[in-house]
Scaffold this motif. Structure first.
Motif, PDB file in Angstrom:
ATOM      1  N   THR A 171      41.593 -57.199  29.814  1.00 32.87           N
ATOM      2  CA  THR A 171      40.577 -56.329  29.217  1.00 32.87           C
ATOM      3  C   THR A 171      40.391 -55.062  30.051  1.00 32.87           C
ATOM      4  O   THR A 171      40.323 -53.951  29.512  1.00 32.87           O
ATOM      5  CB  THR A 171      39.242 -57.101  29.080  1.00 32.87           C
ATOM      6  N   TYR A 211      21.690 -48.363  38.194  1.00 32.14           N
ATOM      7  CA  TYR A 211      21.173 -47.742  36.964  1.00 32.14           C
ATOM      8  C   TYR A 211      19.697 -48.063  36.721  1.00 32.14           C
ATOM      9  O   TYR A 211      19.039 -47.427  35.911  1.00 32.14           O
ATOM     10  CB  TYR A 211      22.022 -48.156  35.751  1.00 32.14           C
ATOM     11  N   ARG A 212      19.183 -49.065  37.442  1.00 30.73           N
ATOM     12  CA  ARG A 212      17.771 -49.419  37.261  1.00 30.73           C
ATOM     13  C   ARG A 212      16.849 -48.578  38.155  1.00 30.73           C
ATOM     14  O   ARG A 212      15.635 -48.582  37.962  1.00 30.73           O
ATOM     15  CB  ARG A 212      17.544 -50.896  37.610  1.00 30.73           C
ATOM     16  N   GLY A 240      40.605 -57.003  24.577  1.00 31.95           N
ATOM     17  CA  GLY A 240      41.702 -57.412  25.447  1.00 31.95           C
ATOM     18  C   GLY A 240      42.732 -58.204  24.669  1.00 31.95           C
ATOM     19  O   GLY A 240      43.943 -57.946  24.743  1.00 31.95           O
ATOM     20  N   GLY A 268      30.771 -56.747  37.703  1.00 23.99           N
ATOM     21  CA  GLY A 268      31.048 -57.937  36.913  1.00 23.99           C
ATOM     22  C   GLY A 268      32.535 -58.248  36.852  1.00 23.99           C
ATOM     23  O   GLY A 268      33.355 -57.651  37.561  1.00 23.99           O
ATOM     24  N   LYS A 322      24.520 -55.190  44.594  1.00 18.30           N
ATOM     25  CA  LYS A 322      25.799 -54.959  43.907  1.00 18.30           C
ATOM     26  C   LYS A 322      26.334 -53.560  44.222  1.00 18.30           C
ATOM     27  O   LYS A 322      27.539 -53.369  44.430  1.00 18.30           O
ATOM     28  CB  LYS A 322      25.632 -55.128  42.397  1.00 18.30           C
ATOM     29  N   ILE A 325      24.186 -63.285  32.195  1.00 20.63           N
ATOM     30  CA  ILE A 325      23.573 -62.267  31.334  1.00 20.63           C
ATOM     31  C   ILE A 325      22.425 -61.580  32.069  1.00 20.63           C
ATOM     32  O   ILE A 325      22.207 -60.379  31.927  1.00 20.63           O
ATOM     33  CB  ILE A 325      23.103 -62.900  29.999  1.00 20.63           C
ATOM     34  N   PHE A 380      38.077 -51.535  21.584  1.00 19.33           N
ATOM     35  CA  PHE A 380      39.311 -52.305  21.825  1.00 19.33           C
ATOM     36  C   PHE A 380      38.932 -53.719  22.231  1.00 19.33           C
ATOM     37  O   PHE A 380      37.820 -53.979  22.689  1.00 19.33           O
ATOM     38  CB  PHE A 380      40.147 -51.677  22.955  1.00 19.33           C
TER      39      PHE A 380
HETATM   40  N1  LIG Z   1      36.590 -56.002  24.587  1.00 18.69           N
HETATM   41  C1  LIG Z   1      36.943 -57.176  25.102  1.00 18.69           C
HETATM   42  O1  LIG Z   1      37.984 -57.755  24.777  1.00 18.69           O
HETATM   43  C2  LIG Z   1      36.069 -57.807  26.120  1.00 18.69           C
HETATM   44  C3  LIG Z   1      36.513 -58.896  26.872  1.00 18.69           C
HETATM   45  C4  LIG Z   1      35.677 -59.415  27.872  1.00 18.69           C
HETATM   46  C5  LIG Z   1      34.425 -58.866  28.066  1.00 18.69           C
HETATM   47  N2  LIG Z   1      34.029 -57.839  27.266  1.00 18.69           N
HETATM   48  C6  LIG Z   1      32.716 -57.197  27.462  1.00 18.69           C
HETATM   49  O2  LIG Z   1      32.718 -56.613  28.748  1.00 18.69           O
HETATM   50  C7  LIG Z   1      31.416 -56.627  29.276  1.00 18.69           C
HETATM   51  C8  LIG Z   1      31.424 -57.306  30.641  1.00 18.69           C
HETATM   52  O3  LIG Z   1      31.869 -58.651  30.477  1.00 18.69           O
HETATM   53  P1  LIG Z   1      32.143 -59.542  31.769  1.00 18.69           P
HETATM   54  O4  LIG Z   1      32.757 -60.796  31.309  1.00 18.69           O
HETATM   55  O5  LIG Z   1      32.849 -58.702  32.760  1.00 18.69           O
HETATM   56  O6  LIG Z   1      30.677 -59.868  32.256  1.00 18.69           O
HETATM   57  P2  LIG Z   1      30.008 -59.502  33.670  1.00 18.69           P
HETATM   58  O7  LIG Z   1      30.076 -58.014  33.821  1.00 18.69           O
HETATM   59  O8  LIG Z   1      30.576 -60.352  34.723  1.00 18.69           O
HETATM   60  O9  LIG Z   1      28.508 -59.962  33.444  1.00 18.69           O
HETATM   61  C9  LIG Z   1      27.669 -59.225  32.620  1.00 18.69           C
HETATM   62  C10 LIG Z   1      26.925 -58.138  33.417  1.00 18.69           C
HETATM   63  O10 LIG Z   1      26.300 -57.255  32.501  1.00 18.69           O
HETATM   64  C11 LIG Z   1      25.221 -56.621  33.146  1.00 18.69           C
HETATM   65  N3  LIG Z   1      24.094 -56.507  32.224  1.00 18.69           N
HETATM   66  C12 LIG Z   1      23.427 -57.497  31.618  1.00 18.69           C
HETATM   67  N4  LIG Z   1      22.446 -56.986  30.847  1.00 18.69           N
HETATM   68  C13 LIG Z   1      22.508 -55.640  31.004  1.00 18.69           C
HETATM   69  C14 LIG Z   1      21.751 -54.556  30.494  1.00 18.69           C
HETATM   70  N5  LIG Z   1      20.722 -54.742  29.625  1.00 18.69           N
HETATM   71  N6  LIG Z   1      22.080 -53.299  30.862  1.00 18.69           N
HETATM   72  C15 LIG Z   1      23.099 -53.097  31.715  1.00 18.69           C
HETATM   73  N7  LIG Z   1      23.858 -54.085  32.245  1.00 18.69           N
HETATM   74  C16 LIG Z   1      23.557 -55.344  31.876  1.00 18.69           C
HETATM   75  C17 LIG Z   1      24.860 -57.474  34.362  1.00 18.69           C
HETATM   76  O11 LIG Z   1      25.185 -56.735  35.519  1.00 18.69           O
HETATM   77  P3  LIG Z   1      24.122 -55.760  36.258  1.00 18.69           P
HETATM   78  O12 LIG Z   1      23.475 -56.560  37.326  1.00 18.69           O
HETATM   79  O13 LIG Z   1      24.972 -54.655  36.772  1.00 18.69           O
HETATM   80  O14 LIG Z   1      23.125 -55.309  35.237  1.00 18.69           O
HETATM   81  C18 LIG Z   1      25.782 -58.670  34.260  1.00 18.69           C
HETATM   82  O15 LIG Z   1      26.244 -59.109  35.501  1.00 18.69           O
HETATM   83  C19 LIG Z   1      30.529 -57.308  28.228  1.00 18.69           C
HETATM   84  O16 LIG Z   1      29.969 -56.319  27.421  1.00 18.69           O
HETATM   85  C20 LIG Z   1      31.539 -58.134  27.456  1.00 18.69           C
HETATM   86  O17 LIG Z   1      31.102 -58.442  26.156  1.00 18.69           O
HETATM   87  C21 LIG Z   1      34.810 -57.300  26.318  1.00 18.69           C
END
Ligand SMILES: NC(=O)c1ccc[n+]([C@@H]2O[C@H](COP(=O)([O-])OP(=O)(O)OC[C@H]3O[C@@H](n4cnc5c(N)ncnc54)[C@H](OP(=O)(O)O)[C@@H]3O)[C@@H](O)[C@H]2O)c1
Length: 342
Positions: free
Chosen positions: A144, A209-210, A285, A168, A194, A329, A283
């Protein structure tokens, strides 16, 4: 005597924030594998924000299917060890990945396509790495991060790239890849710890960002604007990016986690995409499987040379998976969130 194993089932669909009470751990019989099937003992299972999008009667159109109530949760990446095989190419002891996670044992159809092909039963080379890396840098997270940068042409370097949720699973890989290929990387995350980790560990320009006005913080750290925004957050993050993107800038739309539990309030300044000739490119992954081999090749080299680091937050025991999801989350995990099943 028939083997039994535990699995997580969805008890109720959460409204607003997800809670461990929305799930239950159930002991079920584990059938013997039939022809073309393999019995796997799962050892690591993935915890992903996208699961939240499937904890409802209908998942978003085009996305992976919603989880049914009171049944095993299919379509979650997991790594395990083959216990018994009736499928060609798999023997007991093989390390594999597949997509029947959040359970201790899985009977997997070797030929069945899972998660767009990304989760189809696959043997893993664990000679030089830990098996769970295939749920992180060598698996869907790496793909991804890599594909997101690829689809907006940010792998050629020489630009300013902002990456959100940068501490993340996807973000911590995306920031490193973007920098390794020669970009200036700006990273954001939601706690000072972080941000310190992103600065100290990776030498990045990072901000919380907070702490203060997001748009102003981005302007301070990238006064000449940004060329690319890798968006995992949506909402006000996307709005800030639209304000600071230079003409012809690109957005890799990876996810919008700020909207998964509360819904979307819309994007108030979307017209800037018109006025600045921007490209907003969604997109997945798993839709970029053709890049998997290339990504694994480059990641392996960077991991071996020490140029790229991988970080995990590990919860122990199947029963901890729902709690791990809520912690992730809530932003209380760093790097890839995993459950170790032993
Ligand atoms: N397109 C794809 O194929 C694909 C594949 C995998 C994941 N994703 C997406 O990629 C993103 C990250 O996924 P990940 O698996 O790597 O998870 P991750 O970043 O390990 O965990 C999610 C992080 O999102 C942040 N977050 C939660 N609520 C938030 C808010 N209201 N505003 C801002 N940040 C917030 C938190 O970090 P902070 O402490 O920094 O707030 C949390 O640690 C997600 O949106 C997920 O759906 C997409």
């Amino acid at each position: 005597m028939m083997r039994t194993g535990r699995e997580i089932q969805v008890r109720t669909y959460p409204v607003g924030g997800v809670s461990p009470d929305d799930f239950e751990v159930v002991e079920v019989p584990v059938p013997r594998p039939g022809p073309g099937q393999v019995l796997v003992r799962n050892t690591w299972t993935s915890v992903d924000p996208g699961l939240r999008l499937r904890l409802r009667p209908d998942a978003p159109s085009g996305y992976f299917a919603a989880f049914p109530l009171g049944r095993a949760m299919d379509g979650i990446m997991t790594v395990g060890e083959v216990v018994e095989s009736r499928a060609a190419g798999f023997t007991p002891g093989d390390a594999v990945w597949h997509a029947q996670g959040w359970r201790e044992y899985a009977v997997v159809d070797a030929e069945a396509e899972q998660l767009n092909g990304l989760g189809t039963l696959t043997r893993l080379d664990v000679g030089a790495c830990e098996p769970q890396w295939y749920l992180g840098p060598l698996g869907g997270m790496g793909l991804t991060a890599y594909a997101g940068l690829h689809v907006v042409d940010a792998l050629r370097g020489g630009e300013t790239v902002w990456i959100s949720a940068a501490a993340g699973a996807v973000g911590s890989l995306a920031v490193q890849i973007a920098r390794l290929v020669g970009n200036r990387v700006v990273a954001s995350a939601g706690t000072d710890d972080k941000v310190k980790w992103l600065r100290d560990r990776f030498g990045l320009d990072a901000f919380n960002y907070r702490a203060g006005d997001l748009e102003a913080r981005l302007g301070d750290i990238a006064p000449d604007g940004i060329d690319v925004y890798f968006d995992s957050v949506g909402g006000t993050h996307l709005e800030a990016a639209l304000s600071h993107l230079r003409r012809g800038g690109r957005v890799a739309m990876c996810g919008s986690i700020s909207e998964y539990e509360s819904g979307s309030a819309g994007t108030r300044n979307l017209f800037l995409a018109v006025s600045k000739d921007l490209t907003l490119r969604g997109f997945r992954g798993s839709s970029n499987l053709r890049l998997l081999g290339q990504m694994q090749h480059r990641m392996t080299a960077w991991l071996r040379s020490g140029e790229l680091a991988h970080h995990e937050t590990v919860f122990t025991g199947l029963e901890s998976a729902p709690h791990a999801l809520t912690e992730m989350i809530a932003g209380r995990t760093t790097g890839k969130t995993l459950v170790s099943l032993g």
